[in-house]
Design an enzyme around this catalytic site. Sequence first.
Site, mmCIF file in Angstrom:
data_model
loop_
_atom_site.group_PDB
_atom_site.id
_atom_site.type_symbol
_atom_site.label_atom_id
_atom_site.label_comp_id
_atom_site.label_asym_id
_atom_site.label_seq_id
_atom_site.Cartn_x
_atom_site.Cartn_y
_atom_site.Cartn_z
ATOM 1 N N HIS A 120 -125.271 -85.822 -37.691
ATOM 2 C CA HIS A 120 -124.874 -86.744 -38.764
ATOM 3 C C HIS A 120 -125.431 -88.156 -38.593
ATOM 4 O O HIS A 120 -125.691 -88.840 -39.576
ATOM 5 C CB HIS A 120 -123.344 -86.771 -38.921
ATOM 6 C CG HIS A 120 -122.646 -87.681 -37.968
ATOM 7 N ND1 HIS A 120 -122.434 -87.347 -36.649
ATOM 8 C CD2 HIS A 120 -122.130 -88.931 -38.121
ATOM 9 C CE1 HIS A 120 -121.798 -88.340 -36.041
ATOM 10 N NE2 HIS A 120 -121.603 -89.323 -36.909
ATOM 11 N N ASP A 121 -125.616 -88.598 -37.358
ATOM 12 C CA ASP A 121 -126.110 -89.967 -37.135
ATOM 13 C C ASP A 121 -127.574 -89.994 -36.704
ATOM 14 O O ASP A 121 -128.021 -90.983 -36.110
ATOM 15 C CB ASP A 121 -125.260 -90.674 -36.075
ATOM 16 C CG ASP A 121 -124.175 -91.542 -36.696
ATOM 17 O OD1 ASP A 121 -124.228 -91.769 -37.925
ATOM 18 O OD2 ASP A 121 -123.279 -91.993 -35.964
ATOM 19 N N LYS A 165 -129.728 -93.075 -37.041
ATOM 20 C CA LYS A 165 -129.603 -94.255 -36.168
ATOM 21 C C LYS A 165 -130.770 -94.351 -35.197
ATOM 22 O O LYS A 165 -131.030 -95.415 -34.642
ATOM 23 C CB LYS A 165 -128.278 -94.201 -35.396
ATOM 24 C CG LYS A 165 -127.097 -94.605 -36.254
ATOM 25 C CD LYS A 165 -125.853 -94.744 -35.421
ATOM 26 C CE LYS A 165 -124.672 -95.168 -36.303
ATOM 27 N NZ LYS A 165 -123.407 -95.004 -35.589
ATOM 28 N N HIS A 189 -128.951 -95.863 -42.296
ATOM 29 C CA HIS A 189 -129.063 -94.707 -41.394
ATOM 30 C C HIS A 189 -128.751 -93.360 -42.042
ATOM 31 O O HIS A 189 -129.412 -92.373 -41.697
ATOM 32 C CB HIS A 189 -128.292 -94.938 -40.074
ATOM 33 C CG HIS A 189 -126.828 -94.721 -40.143
ATOM 34 N ND1 HIS A 189 -125.934 -95.725 -40.421
ATOM 35 C CD2 HIS A 189 -126.071 -93.603 -39.974
ATOM 36 C CE1 HIS A 189 -124.710 -95.244 -40.416
ATOM 37 N NE2 HIS A 189 -124.765 -93.957 -40.146
ATOM 38 N N HIS A 249 -121.834 -89.154 -45.165
ATOM 39 C CA HIS A 249 -120.648 -89.386 -44.333
ATOM 40 C C HIS A 249 -120.115 -90.810 -44.407
ATOM 41 O O HIS A 249 -119.067 -91.106 -43.846
ATOM 42 C CB HIS A 249 -120.881 -88.942 -42.876
ATOM 43 C CG HIS A 249 -121.842 -89.780 -42.094
ATOM 44 N ND1 HIS A 249 -123.201 -89.579 -42.116
ATOM 45 C CD2 HIS A 249 -121.643 -90.830 -41.264
ATOM 46 C CE1 HIS A 249 -123.786 -90.456 -41.327
ATOM 47 N NE2 HIS A 249 -122.861 -91.240 -40.796
ATOM 48 N N HIS A 250 -120.824 -91.705 -45.101
ATOM 49 C CA HIS A 250 -120.274 -93.051 -45.336
ATOM 50 C C HIS A 250 -119.916 -93.284 -46.802
ATOM 51 O O HIS A 250 -119.678 -94.421 -47.209
ATOM 52 C CB HIS A 250 -121.257 -94.127 -44.863
ATOM 53 C CG HIS A 250 -121.230 -94.317 -43.369
ATOM 54 N ND1 HIS A 250 -120.152 -94.857 -42.706
ATOM 55 C CD2 HIS A 250 -122.138 -94.007 -42.418
ATOM 56 C CE1 HIS A 250 -120.404 -94.883 -41.402
ATOM 57 N NE2 HIS A 250 -121.603 -94.365 -41.196
ATOM 58 N N ASP A 266 -115.600 -89.127 -37.905
ATOM 59 C CA ASP A 266 -116.581 -90.153 -37.519
ATOM 60 C C ASP A 266 -115.872 -91.487 -37.287
ATOM 61 O O ASP A 266 -116.054 -92.140 -36.255
ATOM 62 C CB ASP A 266 -117.619 -90.278 -38.648
ATOM 63 C CG ASP A 266 -118.627 -91.389 -38.405
ATOM 64 O OD1 ASP A 266 -119.236 -91.413 -37.337
ATOM 65 O OD2 ASP A 266 -118.807 -92.246 -39.311
#
Lengths: 322, 141
Positions: free
Chosen positions: A189-190, A193, A218, A243-244, A272
């Site tokens: 998911h990240d 980054k 990201h 996810h944000h 998260d």
Amino acid sequence: MSTTAESKLFAISLATLQPTEAVDWDLYILPRDTDQHILYRASKYPFHAKDLQRLLESGVTKLYIPREERASYQEYLRENLDAWLENSAIPPIERMETLNQVMRGVLNDSFRKPDTDKVVNRTIQFGRQAAAFLESETIRFDDLVRVLQHDYTTFTHSANVCYYAVLLAKSLGYEGDDLTQIATGALLHDMGKLDVDQHLLTKEHRLSEAETRQMQKHPTLGFRRLCRQDDLSAGQLMMVYQHHERLDGGGYPVGLPDDEIHPWAKICSVVDVFDALTSDRSYRVALDYDTAMESIERDANLAFDAEMLACWKQLISTNVGS
Amino acid sequence: MLETVDFDQRRQLIEQIPCRVQVPLDWEEELEGEGYTTSYNNEFRANFRYRASRRAVLQIGEALPAFPRESGMFGALVQDFSRRGMGLLYHEQLLPEERVRVLLPSVSVDATVVRCCYRGPDCYALGLTLESDCRLREMLA
């Protein structure tokens, strides 16, 4: 017998060693009441079940190997991980610890020199292992949290979000292949980054407006890296991309309303933030669970799905598993 | 890629294909007026943007493996463009890296989606990167 400087050694869990085979590295032990490691077994010497038993009976839980053998040890763990995870003679929490140790090691290496194909292949493998293990075993949430790291490096955070996402998804009724896919999606998911200026990830002070905009890229950067991978599903890619997002439309990168956010992304969003709040950050120490949950619950139905939050809250306060 | 085509034929096509974009009331202003727009320091834009609302037709190119798309032509509303970019409104969410072809009366332009923002039901603002430079004169024709 020989001694060696601690900084040159690397601690390994005794539970990770397979008896009846000769391991490839010198094994050191730290006798009680000393700070001097001594050589316990030179490489290529057999390490039988009775040796393991004797160590366990004398209360030894860790051995040490030369730090330069770390990569070889990680490889050894990876090769034996399936056998370990299925070995019911070892307590589930110890197997969990091994899984986490292997996963963090591999993610750390993979995320340093990100070759997207390799990262995806490895995360698919770990997603399968983590989901199968957490679906079949009973682990108390506080035990799980104790064996996890909480330093919020990208690879640690990704591993934690993976375990949490599987537990939450399982509580919500997901099973089998869905859990496997959710685990892999959470691990990735990240991924974006890795394309963000690294000093922003560890900055001690508030990010400027421009830096915040950089950070907020990201999810899109991660999606762009992964969107042409044939073996990732739409749900997994939405965990990376959405996810944000927030239910009230105030999230990023799209600002989608509730009904357009993928349910797996909503799961990812809850865990998260939970892991972010309960981990040590460069600008604050980790919050305890109650404070973290209070903070998250203020955003119920604004940022987070209330039903998922309620499920997560119940899960972290009770036993988890089958 | 810029092409020379039959202007009238293409204009007719653009008029015939229904545009399903629902522009929110507070966004209608965004589609009014024409001319160079102010660029803000924090936008980090490489080229000037020219604001010019136009009907256009959008064709989805090669779909991403996990997101199959209905093939065909769909109406869209161009908001603005620059030498290497274009902003337009579309009725559904498109994803970064998706490739599209935008047809205007005088040109067709191949582009890649770089961002997408929700503006309201059936209204998404897309940011596209063009695969080749576009000329103002051609876009406005």
